[in-house]
Structure formats: C-alpha cells, structure tokens
Write an enzyme that holds these catalytic residues in place. Structure first.
Site, PDB file in Angstrom:
ATOM      1  N   ASP A 144       0.840  -1.194   0.000  1.00 43.09           N
ATOM      2  CA  ASP A 144       0.000   0.000   0.000  1.00 43.09           C
ATOM      3  C   ASP A 144       0.879   1.249   0.000  1.00 43.09           C
ATOM      4  OD1 ASP A 144      -2.360   1.805   0.785  1.00 43.09           O
ATOM      5  OD2 ASP A 144      -3.276  -0.182   0.888  1.00 43.09           O
ATOM      6  N   HIS A 165      -3.564   5.889   3.418  1.00 45.80           N
ATOM      7  CA  HIS A 165      -4.326   4.707   3.019  1.00 45.80           C
ATOM      8  C   HIS A 165      -3.763   3.430   3.632  1.00 45.80           C
ATOM      9  CE1 HIS A 165      -6.089   1.727   0.170  1.00 45.80           C
ATOM     10  NE2 HIS A 165      -7.046   2.634   0.004  1.00 45.80           N
ATOM     11  N   SER A 202     -11.342  -1.111  -0.508  1.00 44.91           N
ATOM     12  CA  SER A 202      -9.988  -1.114   0.053  1.00 44.91           C
ATOM     13  C   SER A 202      -9.990  -1.464   1.527  1.00 44.91           C
ATOM     14  CB  SER A 202      -9.336   0.264  -0.114  1.00 44.91           C
ATOM     15  OG  SER A 202      -8.845   0.451  -1.408  1.00 44.91           O
TER      16      SER A 202
END
Length: 275
Positions: free
Chosen positions: A4, A39, A231
């Site tokens: 990520d 994220h 996600s």
C-alpha cells in the site's frame, strides 16, 4: 503484509512493536518513509490494529509494510509486482502468511497473461493467502460491471467486495454497496468471491497525510477517521484469514479461502439481503 502507501510506525496504540519491517519500492516516491497518503495505515489498522476504541481484526498479528504508492495513492504496476516478489523472497524470514493488496489496475486484462496476476499467483502457490479489493467502480443501478482488473480478476486469490451493514450487527439486513464492483472477468470468472463491511469504517490515519487533509470532516478523533470502500473491506478478510491460520497453521491458501466462503452468509443475486 500490507502492500500500500506505507504504515505510520509511531502508532504504538494501534500496532505496538508488531510492525516488523517497512520497505519502500515506490518509484514515484523513492526514499519516502512512513505513510504520507494515509491509506496504508488505515488498511493496516483494520487488518491488525489494537486500539481499544477502534480495534482491527487480528489484533496480535505482526505486520510488514511494503510501500508501492505515493502521497496521492498512485502505484506503478511494476512496483506492485516487485512487492509481490519481495514478499515471496522474505515470507519465511518474517512469517508472512497473508498479503493484502487494496489496489487495482486501470486496464482490463486477462489473468492468463497479466504479469501482476502471475506475481500474486506465485505467492498463492507458495502458501501465502492473497487478498485483493474488488474496486469501487460499481454501477449506480447495481448492475454488473467488468471485473477484469488485476489483481482482483485472478481466480485463485480472494477478491473482496464491500457490504453496507445498515449500522446494525444483524447480517440479515446487509446489502452489497452499490459502488462495490461485481460481475465477470473477461475470462468468465465471477468476482468478488465474498464481501465484508466496507461502509463507514473508522480507522487510524496519520493526521499530516493527504487523506484526512482532503476530507477533514471525516475525522472522528485525533488520529482516526472514517472511510468507505472495498480497500477497507479487503483487510477485514485478510485479518480473518490470519485468525484462521493462527488456529490452523497447517492450512494452505485454498483451505483458508474455502473455509471463509463456506462460512459466509449468502447474499442473493441482486446484492440485497441474505438469501
């Protein structure tokens, strides 16, 4: 393993000393440290965070962060392939049994030829459970869309869509979020394999990163914000896979995928309610 934007290492309440390694393979952000998008920290928090207020799924699981994206969430496909290769080379050293890819390519492709699909398949066949997000490209009328984007188009790995739980703990009122991609790949496989909560999830985030500064109204407490998306559904399944492997360390990826799918509640073909 979290592929990520990185994981913020200073979040002791969430991860303690369980963040074993951080590797940056991003050619778009070479030399960057931590997580300047946010994220990756959010994904890691859902998979394995241990905050008393906003805990994750596998709260004892060690973590390894492999960064491929920049502060805007962009990754180069070759960097993601390199991340899969890094996990393959280092899985024994760090005890990696699960790899989470909350990302998707931008071009429709066949798993028979796509190099990213080949990379995640190498992990799968080497004993690593690979979990990928289905994508947030669902149709407003909840009709089927193309699911031919790597790595979630791969028939071997676990592809995860997002559920709307309607703010209850009762699975019988769950429905698939309209924006959660679902449909067939160009190779004829239906994806996702399963769905997990993906609407209004609260998770840890670096406050100086891109995401909380883009949507500051979503911050619910210092260092925590809510987001929705496949996600964030994917690491719920990744955490569940880690828990299964803790109970059954002799299982391989096929056994883990089978157990998760067989024990999941059935959502009917229209994607609303449990059939």
């Amino acid at each position: 393993a979290i592929v990520d934007s990185g994981v913020e290492p200073a979040r002791l309440q969430d991860f303690g000393s369980r963040l074993l390694a951080q590797v940056n393979l991003s050619s778009l952000a070479p030399g960057a440290t931590g997580d300047d998008q946010g994220h990756g920290t959010m994904v890691a928090g859902i998979a394995a965070g241990a905050s008393p207020a906003y805990p994750g799924v596998a709260q004892n699981a060690p973590l390894v962060s492999i960064r491929t994206s920049d502060a805007h969430g962009q990754s180069v496909t070759s960097d993601v392939i390199a991340a899969a290769d890094w996990i393959l080379a280092n899985k024994d050293a760090y005890g990696i049994r699960v790899a989470n890819f909350s990302l998707a390519g931008s071009v429709e492709t066949s798993f028979r030829f796509d190099p990213l699909d080949k990379a995640v398949e190498r992990l799968w066949f080497a004993g690593v459970v690979v979990v990928a997000a289905a994508g947030n490209h669902g149709a407003a009328d909840s009709s089927e869309v193309s699911m031919s984007y790597a790595p979630g188009n791969d028939p071997f790995i676990i592809t995860v869509g997002a559920l709307d739980q309607h703010q209850t703990a009762d699975p019988y009122d769950d429905s698939v979020a309209w924006w959660s991609g679902k449909g067939y790949t160009m190779d004829g496989f239906y994806k996702p394999d399963m769905a997990a909560p993906g609407w209004y999830l609260v998770m840890p985030v670096p406050m100086d990163s891109t995401t909380p500064n883009t949507v500051p109204e979503r911050v619910v407490a210092p260092g925590y914000m809510w987001m929705s998306g496949t996600s964030f559904a994917a690491p719920i399944v990744a955490g569940a896979a880690a828990q299964l492997l803790a109970l059954h360390p002799e299982w391989g990826p096929d056994e883990v995928k089978g157990a998760l799918m067989l024990s999941a509640a059935y959502i009917n073909d229209m994607g609303a309610g449990v059939g």
